[in-house]
Design an enzyme around this catalytic site. Structure first.
Site, PDB file in Angstrom:
ATOM      1  N   GLU A 131      24.479   1.364  -0.526  1.00  0.00           N
ATOM      2  CA  GLU A 131      23.385   1.873  -1.329  1.00  0.00           C
ATOM      3  C   GLU A 131      22.296   2.362  -0.387  1.00  0.00           C
ATOM      4  O   GLU A 131      21.979   1.650   0.559  1.00  0.00           O
ATOM      5  CB  GLU A 131      22.805   0.798  -2.261  1.00  0.00           C
ATOM      6  CG  GLU A 131      21.774   1.410  -3.215  1.00  0.00           C
ATOM      7  CD  GLU A 131      21.263   0.407  -4.263  1.00  0.00           C
ATOM      8  OE1 GLU A 131      21.646  -0.773  -4.210  1.00  0.00           O
ATOM      9  OE2 GLU A 131      20.484   0.834  -5.108  1.00  0.00           O
ATOM     10  N   MET A 273      22.420  -7.212  -1.375  1.00  0.00           N
ATOM     11  CA  MET A 273      23.075  -6.065  -2.003  1.00  0.00           C
ATOM     12  C   MET A 273      24.169  -6.531  -2.957  1.00  0.00           C
ATOM     13  O   MET A 273      25.004  -7.356  -2.600  1.00  0.00           O
ATOM     14  CB  MET A 273      23.646  -5.152  -0.902  1.00  0.00           C
ATOM     15  CG  MET A 273      24.318  -3.912  -1.423  1.00  0.00           C
ATOM     16  SD  MET A 273      23.166  -2.847  -2.332  1.00  0.00           S
ATOM     17  CE  MET A 273      24.269  -2.191  -3.563  1.00  0.00           C
ATOM     18  N   GLU A 274      24.156  -5.923  -4.149  1.00  0.00           N
ATOM     19  CA  GLU A 274      24.985  -6.384  -5.265  1.00  0.00           C
ATOM     20  C   GLU A 274      26.386  -5.787  -5.314  1.00  0.00           C
ATOM     21  O   GLU A 274      26.973  -5.707  -6.407  1.00  0.00           O
ATOM     22  CB  GLU A 274      24.269  -6.054  -6.568  1.00  0.00           C
ATOM     23  CG  GLU A 274      24.187  -4.550  -6.926  1.00  0.00           C
ATOM     24  CD  GLU A 274      22.909  -3.850  -6.499  1.00  0.00           C
ATOM     25  OE1 GLU A 274      22.250  -4.336  -5.555  1.00  0.00           O
ATOM     26  OE2 GLU A 274      22.572  -2.807  -7.101  1.00  0.00           O
ATOM     27  N   ASN A 275      26.973  -5.369  -4.199  1.00  0.00           N
ATOM     28  CA  ASN A 275      28.315  -4.779  -4.205  1.00  0.00           C
ATOM     29  C   ASN A 275      29.246  -5.547  -5.136  1.00  0.00           C
ATOM     30  O   ASN A 275      29.272  -6.777  -5.130  1.00  0.00           O
ATOM     31  CB  ASN A 275      28.911  -4.819  -2.793  1.00  0.00           C
ATOM     32  CG  ASN A 275      27.916  -4.421  -1.744  1.00  0.00           C
ATOM     33  OD1 ASN A 275      27.438  -3.311  -1.745  1.00  0.00           O
ATOM     34  ND2 ASN A 275      27.568  -5.357  -0.869  1.00  0.00           N
ATOM     35  N   GLU A 308      20.827 -10.589  -7.439  1.00  0.00           N
ATOM     36  CA  GLU A 308      22.064  -9.874  -7.108  1.00  0.00           C
ATOM     37  C   GLU A 308      23.155 -10.200  -8.119  1.00  0.00           C
ATOM     38  O   GLU A 308      23.916  -9.322  -8.525  1.00  0.00           O
ATOM     39  CB  GLU A 308      22.528 -10.198  -5.689  1.00  0.00           C
ATOM     40  CG  GLU A 308      21.506  -9.908  -4.595  1.00  0.00           C
ATOM     41  CD  GLU A 308      20.851  -8.547  -4.677  1.00  0.00           C
ATOM     42  OE1 GLU A 308      21.517  -7.577  -5.097  1.00  0.00           O
ATOM     43  OE2 GLU A 308      19.651  -8.440  -4.332  1.00  0.00           O
ATOM     44  N   HIS A 311      22.727  -8.234 -11.310  1.00  0.00           N
ATOM     45  CA  HIS A 311      23.128  -6.831 -11.183  1.00  0.00           C
ATOM     46  C   HIS A 311      24.562  -6.595 -11.665  1.00  0.00           C
ATOM     47  O   HIS A 311      24.927  -5.476 -11.977  1.00  0.00           O
ATOM     48  CB  HIS A 311      23.050  -6.379  -9.727  1.00  0.00           C
ATOM     49  CG  HIS A 311      21.745  -5.748  -9.331  1.00  0.00           C
ATOM     50  ND1 HIS A 311      21.110  -4.804 -10.099  1.00  0.00           N
ATOM     51  CD2 HIS A 311      20.976  -5.904  -8.213  1.00  0.00           C
ATOM     52  CE1 HIS A 311      19.998  -4.414  -9.479  1.00  0.00           C
ATOM     53  NE2 HIS A 311      19.889  -5.063  -8.341  1.00  0.00           N
ATOM     54  N   GLU A 330      16.945  -1.667 -11.235  1.00  0.00           N
ATOM     55  CA  GLU A 330      16.100  -2.566 -10.440  1.00  0.00           C
ATOM     56  C   GLU A 330      14.980  -3.213 -11.263  1.00  0.00           C
ATOM     57  O   GLU A 330      14.760  -4.409 -11.173  1.00  0.00           O
ATOM     58  CB  GLU A 330      15.533  -1.843  -9.214  1.00  0.00           C
ATOM     59  CG  GLU A 330      16.609  -1.420  -8.202  1.00  0.00           C
ATOM     60  CD  GLU A 330      17.485  -2.572  -7.706  1.00  0.00           C
ATOM     61  OE1 GLU A 330      17.145  -3.743  -7.913  1.00  0.00           O
ATOM     62  OE2 GLU A 330      18.549  -2.273  -7.098  1.00  0.00           O
TER      63      GLU A 330
HETATM   64 ZN    ZN Z   1      18.245  -5.039  -7.101  1.00  0.00          ZN
END
Ligand code: ZN
Length: 883
Positions: A131, A273-275, A308, A311, A330
């Site tokens: 991202e 990071m929400e991968n 996270e 998300h 977000e």
């Molecule tokens: Zn976020």
């Protein structure tokens, strides 16, 4: 030349959005992983939009193209064109398969975007960050969030060097290969945008937990880290489980893969990071243990783990159509995290912290040259828009909507939103539309909040008519012009309010034509420039309590008297409103002190607080917050010619008045009682005691510095927790104590092997006051453990200094500005994202007093003139210079 420098930096506009001409339905990725060089083969199964004629054009940057084939046939050089940011291919058709093979250089990747190395070449591991637009640094692809593809990822690597191989989705086989190599495959059943792709490879340890979702699926939760810190992952595992349960209960959202992997790294540009299925965390927001983690950090770990995880629905299952919609995921996810944290901890403290953050970080952004709407209309570099406005103000907008619909209506709307947009790339209109549709109401007036930058100012006048027993509130709104947006429209502003009698009781509200009859709290919605609200049957002039719970992200310009505010500070039953009244009163007191005005506000503030301090009516943590006036950044926001030295001095003077009023003996006694009860326990009460103890010690230091320093030195030595240890160290540093040097040296020795604790060691020393601070920064950057290559370290030194020590950073001779500008130039060549974010520390430069303003301008100009600046830093610097 800067390798990140983009030759041209076109503006991307929301109004130019077009659906993709080519989509990727399915992608098979094969990685041959190596530290210095890795190779990636990608097979893209393409779909063409029959209504568009555009040729196949894929994003790709910094990739060495090794081979290319279309539908199984290698392409000759004449049938594709390669530029430094794109690959254009002739002859592709609907259903075609394009295969490319590229080479990447992970160890040379200092920008920490795409595939990179965390740690040393010998012991570090490989990971990705995609991202917003990092995937184009991994392979040629339509790298935009509205292209959702199914991913099959196969990793190949040396087994000894990379024993652990991870990618998003579910595991789908693994095995050994010749020559000491092995492979592992992952298939993600949920189509996703490229920014959610991730892989991790290296020597990692794990902790695991079995989880069963509310709808009955088994999930394996696994947290991975380097071996020496795996024992510090247990708190995050607990927080993850709490988050998963909470999302099931609060929103009916279940997890949707067989595994959920979380990985910690020390080299990361943001928080986490929400991968999909493979969250990656900055170690700062994952690792926690009693010896090295403060109470605030424990709460931050819980909040970021939750963020996270949340998300997975708000962001992944429903993603964004384009990056202008960033707040769709977000703002919403911050809001969901805020609700979760309020449920797990104290709701009023959480609200206080969030509003304080909004005022400290977002209001200045909205009032300066970088002001932008929650949904910006244009950008040059999207990474510059992961801002407090998109995140924190975005969350406030959701909060207003949730308040407008009520909790049941909001839940109904959210269910409808998730259901209708599942597996899709959505817009803010889709969101507001779904919430409105489920509640038979039109929420589109709130879209104006998303489009308009700047913080509205809400003016309030209260008029009491004794003869008619009527109280009239006149509310009006005004938003100042921001860059590129000279005209502002009135917005719908929900003002939650109550009226208090002079004895501190809330009055029942009587109004014509409103359903408020007899309630004590009501929401007035101001949706014009000015509106009046009349309350009847009011026996005596009431005290209005406005914007309760901070019901809208506005600046309240009330005309309450110090007596009225003091009444709310003493009597309001809601912890947040009590704090808010105290903050307003503290501002009045500060201004009276500074301007030599009437003593009323100062006396009222000190009296109310010393009474609360003595009578034990509020919890220790809230008391600590009540006794803290707005910070120097917030106070500076109210001034036209900012002199950080003077603000610091007057704020200190105000606190000195409070300390004097409470009295040295009372402070001393409370400190001793709290110190005697000290423990390392993490329960709410122990945390609250530590918070109050710190505040009391700080106030004591204003009265009898030697005494307080001796106490701080002892607290440092005996501290059973990092919270107490760091609080003591901070007091020693800030008061320039004779004991400071020994404590600093001791801390360094004790935590030599713990980079996160070492960051605190850097951070605390940036808090030295006055001219000495610059010299100290220069010493610290020569420390062997300082490096511009690690974002946490850079933020611990330069970020902490420039943002949290205004009186230290803003030296009148411009020395601080020159140092920062110089380092930003160097940093930009390594990591443009971090450089651009740090550069925003100059945001408020135009409102500095003339001497500092000239110095700051010169420093920013010298940065702007450096050749080869990145697109990231260029955009920030140019916006700040633009008038
Ligand atoms: Zn976020």
């Amino acid at each position: 030349m800067n390798p990140h420098n983009a030759p041209s930096s076109p503006l991307i506009r929301l109004s130019d959005y077009r659906a993709p001409a080519w989509r990727v339905e399915r992608v098979e990725l094969d990685f041959d992983l190596g530290i210095d060089a890795s190779e990636v083969t990608a097979r893209l199964h393409l779909r063409r939009d029959p209504s568009q004629q555009a040729p196949l054009r894929l994003d790709g940057e910094g990739l060495e193209l090794l081979s290319i084939a279309l539908d199984g046939k290698p392409l000759d050089a004449g049938s594709y064109r390669l530029s430094d940011s794109a690959l254009e291919v002739d002859g592709a058709q609907d259903g075609s398969v394009l295969e490319t093979r590229v080479r990447l250089l992970p160890a040379a990747n200092t920008a920490l975007e795409g595939l990179y190395l965390s740690g040393s070449r010998e012991t570090g591991f490989l990971l990705t960050q995609c991202e917003a637009e990092g995937f184009r640094h991994i392979t040629f692809f339509p790298d935009r969030p509205d292209v959702l593809a199914s991913y099959t990822v196969t990793l190949h690597a040396d087994r000894e060097r990379f024993p652990v191989l991870l990618a998003g989705g579910n595991p789908d086989g693994a095995g050994n290969l010749e020559g000491g190599r092995h492979w592992a495959r992952f298939v993600d059943p949920h189509p996703k945008p490229s920014y959610l792709f991730a892989l991790v490879a290296g020597r990692l340890e794990k902790i695991e937990r079995d989880y069963v979702t509310a709808d009955g699926s088994d999930v394996k939760l696994v947290i991975w880290s380097e071996a020496n810190v795996i024992d510090r992952c247990h708190y995050a595992m607990d927080a993850l489980e709490r988050s998963m349960r909470w999302d099931e209960l609060a929103y009916g959202r279940n997890y949707d893969l067989d595994v959920f992997h979380v990985v910690a790294t020390h080299d990361f540009n943001m928080g986490a990071m929400e991968n999909k299925g493979l969250n990656i965390f900055n170690a700062k927001y994952l690792l926690a243990d009693p010896d090295s983690t403060t109470d605030d950090e424990y709460r931050a770990v819980e909040a970021v783990v939750a963020h996270e995880y949340f998300h997975n629905w708000s962001g992944n299952r429903v993603t964004c159509r384009d990056w202008f919609q960033l707040s769709l995921k977000e703002g919403l996810t911050v809001f969901r995290e805020q609700q979760f944290s309020a449920d797990m901890n104290s709701p009023s403290l959480k609200r206080i912290e969030d509003v304080a953050l909004l005022r400290r970080a977002q209001f200045p952004e909205d009032a300066g040259p970088l002001a932008h709407a929650v949904r910006p209309s244009q950008y040059s570099e999207i990474n510059n828009f992961y801002t407090a406005t998109v995140y924190e103000k975005g969350s406030e907008l959701i909060r207003m909507l949730a308040g407008r619909l009520g909790s049941e209506g909001f839940r109904r709307g959210m269910d409808h939103y998730f259901e209708r947009n599942d597996g899709r790339a959505a817009t803010l209109e889709d969101f507001l539309g779904a919430l409105g549709e489920a509640n038979q109401t039109n929420l589109s007036p709130y879209l104006a909040w998303y489009a308009q930058a700047g913080t509205p100012r809400l003016k309030v006048r209260g008029d009491y008519d004794a003869a008619r027993r009527e109280y009239t509130l006149t509310l009006s709104q005004h938003t100042l012009a921001t860059s590129g947006q000279p005209e502002k429209l009135p917005l719908p502003i929900p003002v939650k309010l109550a009226l208090f009698a002079r004895d501190g009781r809330m009055l029942p509200l009587h109004m014509d034509g409103h359903a408020s009859e007899g309630q004590v709290e009501w929401v007035a919605v101001l949706d014009k420039a000015e509106q009046r609200f009349v309350f009847r049957n009011v026996d005596a002039e009431p005290v209005p309590s406005l914007l309760r719970g901070f019901s809208a992200p506005v600046i309240l310009e009330g005309n309450s008297t110090p007596t009225e505010l003091a009444l709310l500070l003493r009597h309001d039953v809601d912890g947040f409103n009590r704090w808010e009244a105290g903050q307003q009163l503290a501002v009045s007191a500060y201004e009276a002190l500074r301007d030599g005005g009437d003593d009323g506000a100062i006396v009222a503030w000190c009296e109310a607080l010393s009474a609360l301090f003595a009578d034990g009516a509020v919890d220790d943590a809230l008391l600590a917050e009540l006794m803290t006036p707005p910070g120097e950044v917030e106070l500076a926001e109210r001034e036209h010619e900012v002199d950080p030295d003077r603000i610091h001095a007057w704020r200190q003077a105000l606190q000195h008045r409070l300390a004097t009023r409470i009295g040295a003996n009372a402070l001393q006694q409370r400190y001793q009682a709290l110190a005697a009860a000290a423990s390392g326990r993490l329960d709410a009460n122990s945390q609250a005691q530590r918070r109050l103890k710190r505040r009391v010690l700080e106030l004591m230091a204003l009265l009898d510095t030697d005494d307080a320093q001796a106490l701080a030195a002892r607290q440092y030595e005996q501290a059973p927790s990092m919270t107490d240890r760091l609080a003591a160290l901070t007091v020693l540093v800030r008061t320039d104590a004779p004991q400071a040097a020994a404590a600093i040296a001791h801390f360094r020795g004790r935590y030599a092997d713990n980079p996160l604790a070492l960051d605190k060691w850097f951070n605390v020393q940036t808090q030295r006051r006055g001219a000495a601070s610059l010299a100290r920064i220069q010493e610290l950057e020569r420390d062997p453990s300082f490096t511009l290559r690690n974002p946490n370290r850079v933020n611990a030194l330069f970020g902490a200094w420039a943002r949290n020590n205004p009186a230290g950073f803003h030296q009148a001779d411009g020395g601080g500005y020159r140092l920062l500008s110089e380092r930003l130039g160097q940093l930009d060549a390594l990591n443009p994202q971090i450089a651009a974010r740090l550069a925003t520390a100059f945001n408020g430069w135009r409102r500095l007093e003339p001497v500092r303003r000239a110095q700051a301008k010169a420093a920013i100009l010298s940065l702007a003139e450096r050749p080869g600046l990145s697109r990231n830093l260029t955009e920030i610097v140019q916006s700040m210079l633009h008038d």
